[in-house]
Motif scaffolding. Sequence first.
Motif, PDB file in Angstrom:
ATOM      1  N   ALA A  88      20.566   2.517  -1.911  1.00 44.83           N
ATOM      2  CA  ALA A  88      21.879   3.423  -1.859  1.00 44.83           C
ATOM      3  C   ALA A  88      22.853   3.003  -2.947  1.00 44.83           C
ATOM      4  N   THR A  89      23.250   1.661  -2.888  1.00 46.64           N
ATOM      5  CA  THR A  89      24.133   1.062  -3.574  1.00 46.64           C
ATOM      6  C   THR A  89      23.327   0.412  -5.102  1.00 46.64           C
ATOM      7  N   SER A  90      22.196   0.096  -4.771  1.00 49.32           N
ATOM      8  CA  SER A  90      21.573  -0.567  -5.976  1.00 49.32           C
ATOM      9  C   SER A  90      20.666   0.299  -7.043  1.00 49.32           C
ATOM     10  N   GLY A  91      20.212   1.472  -6.334  1.00 45.93           N
ATOM     11  CA  GLY A  91      19.523   2.351  -7.104  1.00 45.93           C
ATOM     12  C   GLY A  91      18.015   1.963  -6.704  1.00 45.93           C
ATOM     13  N   LEU A  92      17.694   0.767  -6.234  1.00 50.28           N
ATOM     14  CA  LEU A  92      16.236   0.263  -5.732  1.00 50.28           C
ATOM     15  C   LEU A  92      15.801   0.915  -4.785  1.00 50.28           C
ATOM     16  N   ALA A  93      15.636   2.128  -4.691  1.00 49.64           N
ATOM     17  CA  ALA A  93      15.193   2.939  -3.293  1.00 49.64           C
ATOM     18  C   ALA A  93      13.801   2.514  -3.148  1.00 49.64           C
ATOM     19  N   GLN A  94      13.272   2.581  -1.945  1.00 47.39           N
ATOM     20  CA  GLN A  94      12.164   2.298  -1.585  1.00 47.39           C
ATOM     21  C   GLN A  94      11.308   3.533  -1.269  1.00 47.39           C
ATOM     22  N   HIS A  95      10.344   4.047  -1.654  1.00 43.95           N
ATOM     23  CA  HIS A  95       9.636   5.310  -1.562  1.00 43.95           C
ATOM     24  C   HIS A  95       8.302   5.027  -0.599  1.00 43.95           C
ATOM     25  N   VAL A  96       8.208   5.516   0.532  1.00 45.56           N
ATOM     26  CA  VAL A  96       7.160   5.211   1.394  1.00 45.56           C
ATOM     27  C   VAL A  96       6.042   5.901   1.056  1.00 45.56           C
ATOM     28  N   VAL A  97       4.972   5.273   0.845  1.00 46.22           N
ATOM     29  CA  VAL A  97       3.530   5.437   0.546  1.00 46.22           C
ATOM     30  C   VAL A  97       2.873   5.751   1.729  1.00 46.22           C
ATOM     31  N   GLU A  98       2.814   4.625   2.695  1.00 45.95           N
ATOM     32  CA  GLU A  98       2.414   4.632   4.070  1.00 45.95           C
ATOM     33  C   GLU A  98       3.094   3.416   5.003  1.00 45.95           C
ATOM     34  N   ALA A  99       3.032   4.347   6.318  1.00 44.70           N
ATOM     35  CA  ALA A  99       3.692   3.555   7.500  1.00 44.70           C
ATOM     36  C   ALA A  99       2.659   3.470   8.324  1.00 44.70           C
ATOM     37  N   ARG A 100       2.687   2.001   8.833  1.00 42.38           N
ATOM     38  CA  ARG A 100       1.580   1.683  10.084  1.00 42.38           C
ATOM     39  C   ARG A 100       2.324   0.852  11.187  1.00 42.38           C
ATOM     40  N   ILE A 101       1.788   1.153  12.376  1.00 39.62           N
ATOM     41  CA  ILE A 101       2.565   0.742  13.711  1.00 39.62           C
ATOM     42  C   ILE A 101       1.505  -0.153  14.155  1.00 39.62           C
ATOM     43  N   ASP A 102       2.019  -1.517  14.657  1.00 40.72           N
ATOM     44  CA  ASP A 102       1.251  -2.395  15.206  1.00 40.72           C
ATOM     45  C   ASP A 102       0.609  -1.960  16.372  1.00 40.72           C
ATOM     46  N   ASP A 103      -0.406  -2.951  17.126  1.00 37.29           N
ATOM     47  CA  ASP A 103      -1.207  -2.553  18.212  1.00 37.29           C
ATOM     48  C   ASP A 103      -0.422  -1.988  19.395  1.00 37.29           C
ATOM     49  N   ASP A 104       0.644  -2.614  19.812  1.00 42.42           N
ATOM     50  CA  ASP A 104       1.490  -2.520  20.820  1.00 42.42           C
ATOM     51  C   ASP A 104       2.758  -1.798  20.474  1.00 42.42           C
ATOM     52  N   GLN A 105       2.777  -1.135  19.190  1.00 40.15           N
ATOM     53  CA  GLN A 105       3.849  -0.300  18.614  1.00 40.15           C
ATOM     54  C   GLN A 105       5.365  -1.029  18.761  1.00 40.15           C
ATOM     55  N   ASP A 106       5.379  -2.144  18.623  1.00 44.98           N
ATOM     56  CA  ASP A 106       6.679  -2.718  18.525  1.00 44.98           C
ATOM     57  C   ASP A 106       7.174  -3.452  17.072  1.00 44.98           C
ATOM     58  N   ALA A 107       6.229  -3.253  16.110  1.00 40.01           N
ATOM     59  CA  ALA A 107       6.614  -3.619  14.752  1.00 40.01           C
ATOM     60  C   ALA A 107       6.040  -2.655  13.721  1.00 40.01           C
ATOM     61  N   LEU A 108       6.502  -2.434  12.798  1.00 41.93           N
ATOM     62  CA  LEU A 108       6.426  -1.550  11.707  1.00 41.93           C
ATOM     63  C   LEU A 108       6.077  -2.184  10.338  1.00 41.93           C
ATOM     64  N   TRP A 109       5.228  -1.400   9.502  1.00 42.86           N
ATOM     65  CA  TRP A 109       4.941  -2.059   8.117  1.00 42.86           C
ATOM     66  C   TRP A 109       4.795  -0.926   7.384  1.00 42.86           C
ATOM     67  N   LEU A 110       5.647  -0.910   6.252  1.00 34.87           N
ATOM     68  CA  LEU A 110       5.770  -0.055   5.265  1.00 34.87           C
ATOM     69  C   LEU A 110       5.184  -0.514   4.064  1.00 34.87           C
ATOM     70  N   ARG A 111       4.504   0.454   3.470  1.00 33.81           N
ATOM     71  CA  ARG A 111       3.780   0.301   1.915  1.00 33.81           C
ATOM     72  C   ARG A 111       4.896   0.965   1.004  1.00 33.81           C
ATOM     73  N   VAL A 112       5.434   0.429   0.165  1.00 38.62           N
ATOM     74  CA  VAL A 112       6.400   1.225  -0.717  1.00 38.62           C
ATOM     75  C   VAL A 112       6.296   1.136  -1.998  1.00 38.62           C
ATOM     76  N   ARG A 113       6.815   1.950  -2.869  1.00 35.41           N
ATOM     77  CA  ARG A 113       7.172   1.910  -4.253  1.00 35.41           C
ATOM     78  C   ARG A 113       8.594   1.662  -4.529  1.00 35.41           C
ATOM     79  N   VAL A 114       8.954   0.836  -5.395  1.00 33.05           N
ATOM     80  CA  VAL A 114      10.472   0.752  -5.425  1.00 33.05           C
ATOM     81  C   VAL A 114      10.853   1.224  -6.747  1.00 33.05           C
TER      82      VAL A 114
END
Length: 167
Positions: A88-114
């Motif tokens: 929002a400030t830098s212009g270095l937005a992260q566009h999400v390609v894929e989102a994954r949740i871990d086995d007990d759904q308490d952590a997220l992994w984003l794959r992005v293009r900046v």
Amino acid sequence: MMSPSSAPNAVATALFSPRESIEFVEEGVRLAPKFCERGLLPCITTDADSGQVLMLGWMDTDALALTLRTAEAHYWSRSRQQVWRKGATSGLAQHVVEARIDDDQDALWLRVRVQGLGASCHVGYRSCFYRSVPIGQRAGGTLSFTEDHKVFDPVEVYGDAPNPTQL
């Protein structure tokens, strides 16, 4: 001062399911995230093409819902105590390609293009993980830089915006 929302809002309620059973959480096909006692979920973000770890951020229900709805990464800023859209400030937005949740759904992994320079670190490096920590017999030694240059000048990009690093 705002605090992270641990109770889902209307948008989040439509996206998140209640955690009905261990089997539902671990083997089910519905998103049922578990936020910590402070209402936050850790999120590791990597470059979609190279796999390089870019950053570790935190999301509350609003940030996660916004990220999923817009396909742009939003995080909970612990220093600013508010949701912010990365870039929002830098212009270095992260566009999400894929989102994954871990086995007990308490952590997220984003794959992005900046967007823009391809950097995610407010210090100016590509990754927030730009130093290596000595381990084993070298433990306690000096940190080693793993990136040999900054991608951008933080003063030019952020101007007088407050630095999020806290002592």
